[in-house]
Design a protein around this motif. Structure first.
Motif, short mmCIF file in Angstrom:
data_model
loop_
_atom_site.label_atom_id
_atom_site.label_comp_id
_atom_site.label_asym_id
_atom_site.label_seq_id
_atom_site.Cartn_x
_atom_site.Cartn_y
_atom_site.Cartn_z
N VAL A 143 0.82 -1.21 0.00
CA VAL A 143 0.00 0.00 0.00
C VAL A 143 0.85 1.26 0.00
CG1 VAL A 143 -1.75 1.32 1.27
CG2 VAL A 143 -1.92 -1.16 1.13
N TYR A 144 1.90 1.31 0.83
CA TYR A 144 2.61 2.56 1.06
C TYR A 144 4.00 2.65 0.43
CZ TYR A 144 -1.13 3.36 4.39
OH TYR A 144 -2.36 3.54 4.97
N PHE A 145 4.71 1.53 0.31
CA PHE A 145 6.06 1.58 -0.23
C PHE A 145 6.07 1.51 -1.75
CE2 PHE A 145 9.06 0.59 3.45
CZ PHE A 145 8.13 0.92 4.43
N LEU A 146 5.32 0.55 -2.31
CA LEU A 146 5.37 0.34 -3.76
C LEU A 146 5.07 1.60 -4.57
CD1 LEU A 146 3.90 -3.20 -4.58
CD2 LEU A 146 6.27 -2.41 -4.71
N PRO A 147 4.03 2.39 -4.22
CA PRO A 147 3.77 3.59 -5.02
C PRO A 147 4.95 4.56 -5.04
CG PRO A 147 1.92 3.13 -3.56
CD PRO A 147 3.03 2.22 -3.15
N MET A 148 5.68 4.64 -3.93
CA MET A 148 6.82 5.56 -3.87
C MET A 148 7.92 5.12 -4.83
SD MET A 148 5.56 7.64 -1.78
CE MET A 148 6.96 8.74 -1.65
N TYR A 149 8.10 3.81 -5.00
CA TYR A 149 9.10 3.31 -5.94
C TYR A 149 8.61 3.43 -7.39
CZ TYR A 149 11.27 1.09 -1.84
OH TYR A 149 11.86 0.85 -0.63
N LEU A 150 7.44 2.91 -7.65
CA LEU A 150 6.96 2.79 -9.03
C LEU A 150 6.61 4.15 -9.63
CD1 LEU A 150 4.74 -0.42 -8.73
CD2 LEU A 150 7.07 -0.22 -9.59
N LYS A 151 6.02 5.03 -8.86
CA LYS A 151 5.64 6.35 -9.39
C LYS A 151 6.84 7.25 -9.62
CE LYS A 151 1.15 5.67 -9.32
NZ LYS A 151 0.33 5.62 -10.56
N ASN A 152 7.97 6.88 -9.01
CA ASN A 152 9.19 7.68 -9.19
C ASN A 152 10.27 6.94 -9.98
OD1 ASN A 152 8.81 10.24 -7.45
ND2 ASN A 152 8.13 8.61 -6.08
#
Length: 552
Positions: free
Chosen positions: A98-107
């Motif tokens: 929920v919280y870590f993956l978006p930070m990696y993938l969106k950046n």
């Protein structure tokens, strides 16, 4: 009962070996060869792994000899409480999704040092890249090779180095095909380790029934554990409640290994699991080449599988404990003890050696699948970090795609050779799973602090992060040697909060209260999840709570 592997066992194992190797070759020639010179395809299998392949590959990388051998050993030592690593790991995977993956993938983050370079600076990224390489080779790969070879040595009768060399060569063959081959062959590996592991558990409980009970079967075996191992059926310990074998000929307070509710209150289990699943290249790498929805589904699938791992890696250790305590077989007593010293890590290999011919080969294949899959994943991550964060930055910035892949394959072989040569030295440690947790725990608090503040606090600075990383190692070492009775999980929690406080203080002084220009832009809708993910997550968390309520 016959000790050692028989012809049928070797035939079953050979069948497994041929299937995995053939399928890996087919994946390489039909799905990966056309992209074989692409660095992104080799390291990340970009866009080609399905959610079930991602989830299976995460479990295959996670469940290895350290679980089959090390965690079963700690189940022999501590009991069902060691399941917390698997159960809370499942919950941690949901948090990461929920919280870590978006930070990696969106950046567009592909490696952990790349995140540090973008969010902080290249100085911190390089330091941590070098550290991760040492950690992955000298702690993770080395311990897996050691535990795997130790088990194969007891099962086959071949020498330790011969068994270790076999595992390394098998893993190299799989790893050189790239992440796509690793990801898809991991599906077969997971099927083997789950069914082989469940068969081992089933037969271990049956063996317990035969040797200690009246031979009525698996349910009686479970009853024997409940009847004769009460001290091993508690999820929460209190100080001084139980003394357990330390693997060195003495005893240790069980609370020192798993410090009851304090490991949650202080946060040691949070630090351990969130760092492992969220800031760990060889875990997150499976998801970094996929879109967010696919990656999240893969982590949810891995979380569900993770909840059932104690059936495979904990119950056999409990069965071995009762068999040992009841003097059920001279082979068990002699196998678990070494020169009169009780070695918990020997419990699972000795148990495998007591299985019937044929099923012993299935268990052998399951264990090998777990070892090889985990080694392949770690070696690919080592190569990825080395090539993208060290070699191409400091040695040759102008490598072509083909040269990058070739050099990456050389790095894989070198890493395996080093780990193979170092692995025999682990014989000097009493309990290998503890060894992994303790020494990984030196840096885990600092890393998690750096990542969490880097994700969600825009004022975090590079100097604050660098001090947190250095302080994590120094403070962990200080507490361990000055206060050796202080549980290492509590130590990790304390060090995390101190590192975070220091990181925040330095960042506020340096930034003057202003946002760091390197801070990521975060959008709230990144953290929204699909209904199917939400319902699955509720099921996992609910099962976690029920298990703790029953076994408290």
């Amino acid at each position: 009962m016959t000790l050692g592997l028989q012809t049928l066992d070797y035939a079953i194992f050979l069948t497994y070996f041929v299937i995995v190797s053939s399928y890996g070759y087919w994946v390489y020639t039909h799905k990966g060869k056309q992209d074989g010179d692409s660095a992104k395809d080799f390291f990340l299998a970009e866009g080609s792994l399905t959610w079930w392949a991602i989830g299976a590959s995460i479990i295959a990388s996670n469940i290895s000899a350290e679980q089959f051998i090390g965690m079963s050993g700690q189940a022999f030592q501590l009991g069902i409480a060691i399941s917390v690593y698997e159960l809370f790991g499942a919950v941690s995977l949901l948090i990461v999704a929920v919280y870590f993956l978006p930070m990696y993938l969106k950046n567009d983050i592909f490696t952990m040092p790349q995140f540090l370079a973008r969010r902080y600076d290249t100085r911190l990224a390089t330091i941590m890249a070098v550290f991760w390489l040492f950690l992955y080779i000298f702690v993770n790969m080395t311990s897996i090779i050691y535990l795997g070879a130790l088990s194969l040595e007891k099962m086959t009768g071949f020498g330790f180095m011969l068994c270790a060399t076999f595992l390394v060569i098998f893993a190299i063959v799989i790893t050189l095909g790239g992440m796509k081959v690793i990801g898809y062959t991991d599906v077969i590996q997971v099927v083997c380790l789950i069914f082989g592991g469940l068969a081992t558990t089933y037969l271990a409980l049956g063996l317990l029934s035969d040797r200690v009970g009246t031979g009525e079967g698996v349910l009686e075996g479970l009853g024997m554990i409940a009847q004769k191992a009460d001290s091993h059926l508690h999820m929460i310990f209190t100080p001084g409640e139980y003394s357990v074998h330390d693997g060195r000929g003495g005893f240790i307070d069980a609370y020192n290994q798993l410090p009851g509710v304090m490991m949650f209150i202080i946060g040691g289990q949070f630090v351990n699991n969130l760092n492992y699943f969220g800031c760990n290249q060889y875990i997150t790498q499976r998801a970094l080449g996929a879109d967010l929805k696919t990656a999240r589904s893969g982590l949810l699938f891995a979380s569900v599988l993770k909840m059932f791992m104690p059936l495979i890696v904990v119950l056999p250790g409990l069965a071995a404990y009762v068999l040992f305590q009841e003097n059920a077989d001279p082979a068990i007593i002699g196998g678990i003890t070494d020169n009169g010293i009780v070695k918990p890590d020997n419990a699972y290999p000795v148990l495998l050696n007591l299985l019937p011919t044929g099923l012993k080969g299935l268990a052998f294949a399951a264990l090998t699948a777990a070892i090889v899959a985990s080694l392949a994943g770690k070696a690919n991550s080592i190569s990825t970090i080395y090539m993208l964060d060290i070699h191409k930055k400091f040695f040759n910035k102008n490598l072509s795609e083909k040269q990058t892949v070739l050099t990456g394959r050389v790095a894989i072989v070198v890493a395996f050779v080093i780990a193979l040569l170092v692995s025999p030295l682990l014989r000097n440690f009493g309990q290998a799973f503890e060894y992994i947790q303790v020494y990984t725990g030196y840096i885990s608090p600092g890393i998690l602090s750096i990542f969490l503040l880097g994700f969600f606090w825009k004022k975090a600075t590079a100097n604050g992060a660098l001090v947190a990383a250095i302080l994590s190692v120094a403070l962990s070492a200080f507490i361990e040697y000055q206060f050796p009775a202080f549980p290492f999980l509590n130590r990790m929690g304390v060090v995390f909060w101190i590192c975070s406080l220091v990181h925040i203080t330095i960042s506020l002084i340096q930034s003057g209260g202003k946002d760091n220009p390197n801070a990521f832009v975060v959008q709230r809708d990144w953290f929204k999840v699909a209904p199917s993910f939400r319902y699955g997550a509720i099921g996992v968390v609910g099962l976690f709570c029920v298990i703790y309520w029953i076994w408290w």
